[in-house]
Design a protein around this motif. Structure first.
Motif, PDB file in Angstrom:
ATOM      1  N   SER A   1       0.822  -0.974   0.104  1.00 16.06           N
ATOM      2  CA  SER A   1      -0.074   0.117  -0.035  1.00 16.06           C
ATOM      3  C   SER A   1       0.703   1.487   0.163  1.00 16.06           C
ATOM      4  O   SER A   1       0.195   2.537   0.167  1.00 16.06           O
TER       5      SER A   1
ATOM      6  N   TYR B   1      -0.069   3.943  -2.304  1.00 18.61           N
ATOM      7  CA  TYR B   1      -1.236   4.934  -1.882  1.00 18.61           C
ATOM      8  C   TYR B   1      -1.005   6.022  -0.973  1.00 18.61           C
ATOM      9  O   TYR B   1      -1.931   6.930  -0.732  1.00 18.61           O
TER      10      TYR B   1
ATOM     11  N   PRO C   1      -5.517  13.645  -5.945  1.00 19.29           N
ATOM     12  CA  PRO C   1      -6.424  12.423  -5.300  1.00 19.29           C
ATOM     13  C   PRO C   1      -6.110  12.114  -3.951  1.00 19.29           C
ATOM     14  O   PRO C   1      -4.872  12.152  -3.830  1.00 19.29           O
ATOM     15  N   GLY C   2      -6.858  12.405  -2.871  1.00 21.61           N
ATOM     16  CA  GLY C   2      -6.231  12.104  -1.495  1.00 21.61           C
ATOM     17  C   GLY C   2      -6.072  13.153  -0.777  1.00 21.61           C
ATOM     18  O   GLY C   2      -5.818  13.043   0.521  1.00 21.61           O
TER      19      GLY C   2
ATOM     20  N   ALA D   1      -4.516   7.958  -1.189  1.00 23.19           N
ATOM     21  CA  ALA D   1      -5.352   7.781  -2.029  1.00 23.19           C
ATOM     22  C   ALA D   1      -6.659   7.133  -1.700  1.00 23.19           C
ATOM     23  O   ALA D   1      -6.692   6.401  -0.923  1.00 23.19           O
ATOM     24  N   PRO D   2      -7.607   7.696  -2.389  1.00 20.46           N
ATOM     25  CA  PRO D   2      -9.000   7.056  -2.057  1.00 20.46           C
ATOM     26  C   PRO D   2      -8.980   5.473  -2.142  1.00 20.46           C
ATOM     27  O   PRO D   2      -9.915   4.791  -1.602  1.00 20.46           O
ATOM     28  N   LYS D   3      -8.513   5.065  -3.312  1.00 21.99           N
ATOM     29  CA  LYS D   3      -8.484   3.730  -3.584  1.00 21.99           C
ATOM     30  C   LYS D   3      -7.881   2.791  -2.492  1.00 21.99           C
ATOM     31  O   LYS D   3      -7.860   1.600  -2.238  1.00 21.99           O
ATOM     32  N   ALA D   4      -7.051   3.315  -1.634  1.00 19.67           N
ATOM     33  CA  ALA D   4      -6.566   2.612  -0.629  1.00 19.67           C
ATOM     34  C   ALA D   4      -7.502   1.920   0.481  1.00 19.67           C
ATOM     35  O   ALA D   4      -7.137   0.881   0.975  1.00 19.67           O
ATOM     36  N   GLY D   5      -8.812   2.471   0.586  1.00 17.48           N
ATOM     37  CA  GLY D   5      -9.870   1.959   1.353  1.00 17.48           C
ATOM     38  C   GLY D   5      -9.353   1.647   2.659  1.00 17.48           C
ATOM     39  O   GLY D   5      -8.916   2.503   3.356  1.00 17.48           O
TER      40      GLY D   5
ATOM     41  N   GLU E   1      -6.839  -0.157   3.903  1.00 10.41           N
ATOM     42  CA  GLU E   1      -5.686  -0.988   3.724  1.00 10.41           C
ATOM     43  C   GLU E   1      -4.687  -0.085   4.365  1.00 10.41           C
ATOM     44  O   GLU E   1      -3.384  -0.505   4.758  1.00 10.41           O
TER      45      GLU E   1
END
Length: 384
Positions: A12, A15, A40-41, A51-55, A57
């Protein structure tokens, strides 16, 4: 003020932070400029960029400071989901926070105990090596007891090296057992383990050297050469002890390059000196045995030379492969196999010792390998 604490798996890492086009290093804090650019983020100014896609993690905990508040604490648990390298990151992105001083400790617990994942394999490895040296020691003791009347002085030296191998591997094994059980590793056991390892490495090199020089076979004593052999051993012990202590107490990669070279280069030079002296001495010993037509001893030393040549080939191949791995792969991806780099040398040294023990094993024909020809003083001085 605000302090953010992040824990995340190495997968990760991408991210966290933002790498601007053309930049060499990431930017980790969200600023007004980055917020306007829509990075982003970068959701809140003065916070980490995640980053938003890190969720879920990236585990995140915020420590806030109120007006006139100067201290705070965080007591939290993080449950590790995946094996691998994890990062613990503290950030102070809020300018209002000012200077920050962090004090505390982290405790990492694996299913098997407290040993870090990259060190865990050393526990069974040193256990197996301890049993290997124990078995070799028992077998060697039985042979020595059976043929004690015919023992050579060289075989007594081999007994000492086997004993040192037993002490070294047992010391490291129990050190890792204690570390795994308690989660702490005192300086005392580390120094003891390093001392045992350094003594064994030094004596092992000296053993191979005196064998190559023909001690007890071609010459009854080393004569004037003995002082140089002892001097080389003492110097090697000192520099190797310093290097191994620094490497175990503080990772060698954390030391500046000039200081690192100051520790490594003397040991590398002394190792090269050992190799040069070993092979030059072995070549001279083979020539002497050939000229004197002592076939039994010549066969023995030729086999010994084959062992040394094979060890050199294996060492060169291993170092080459190690350099390729370091250059081409991410060490984070190979965290669970880095222990093999060190383990190989222990196995190689043990293999050389077992080969020497096999070649010079006590038997009823011991005396045919003992020194028998009387060398003139002038000839001996020439050989030195």
């Amino acid at each position: 003020g605000l302090i953010q604490v992040l824990v995340f798996h190495s997968d990760s890492l991408d991210y966290v932070g933002y790498l601007e086009p053309g930049a060499q290093q990431k930017t980790y804090c969200c600023t007004t400029v980055l917020r306007k650019q829509g990075v982003p983020g970068c959701a809140s100014i003065g916070h980490m960029i995640i980053a938003p896609k890190a969720g879920g993690e990236v585990w995140q905990q915020d420590i806030t400071f109120g007006v006139n508040q100067t201290t705070n604490q965080l007591i939290a648990d993080y449950k590790v989901q995946d094996s691998g390298v994890h990062y613990l990151l503290f950030s102070s992105c809020d300018p209002a926070t000012g200077k920050v001083s962090i004090d505390g400790s982290t405790l990492w617990m694996n299913p098997y105990g407290f040993l870090p994942g990259e060190l865990f394999h050393f526990l069974p490895f040193y256990g197996i090596m301890s049993l290997l040296y124990l078995a070799l020691g028992v077998l060697w003791f039985i042979l020595c007891a059976r043929y004690w009347r015919e023992l050579l002085r060289l075989q007594n030296c081999i007994s000492g090296v086997i004993a040192l191998g037993m002490v070294e591997t047992a010391t490291w094994y129990f050190d890792y057992v204690s570390f795994n059980s308690t989660g702490t590793r005192g300086l005392g056991p580390i120094i003891l383990g390093v001392f045992a390892s350094t003594v064994k490495k030094t004596v092992s090199r000296l053993l191979v050297l005196v064998v190559s020089l023909g001690y007890g076979v071609v010459r009854p004593t080393l004569g004037a050469v003995a002082k140089r052999v002892v001097l080389l051993g003492v110097v090697y012990f000192v520099f190797s002890m310093i290097l191994d202590t620094v490497s175990n107490v503080s990772p060698i990669t954390d030391i500046s390059v000039p200081l690192r070279l100051l520790f490594i280069l003397p040991v590398a030079f002394l190792d090269a000196t050992f190799y040069w002296w070993i092979f030059s001495g072995l070549s001279r010993t083979l020539s002497q045995l050939t000229s004197r037509k002592q076939s039994a001893k010549l066969t023995l030393y030729r086999r010994f030379s084959h062992v040394l040549i094979m060890s050199i080939v294996l060492s060169a191949a291993w170092v080459t492969w190690q350099m390729i791995v370091i250059i081409s792969d991410s060490l984070d991806d190979r965290w669970d196999s880095l222990w093999i780099f060190d383990a190989f040398w222990h196995v190689l040294y043990a293999g050389i010792l077992m080969a020497i023990a096999f070649l010079w094993s006590p038997n009823k024909n011991n005396l045919q390998y003992a020194y028998s020809d009387e060398l003139g003083q002038e000839e001996e001085e020439e050989e030195e």
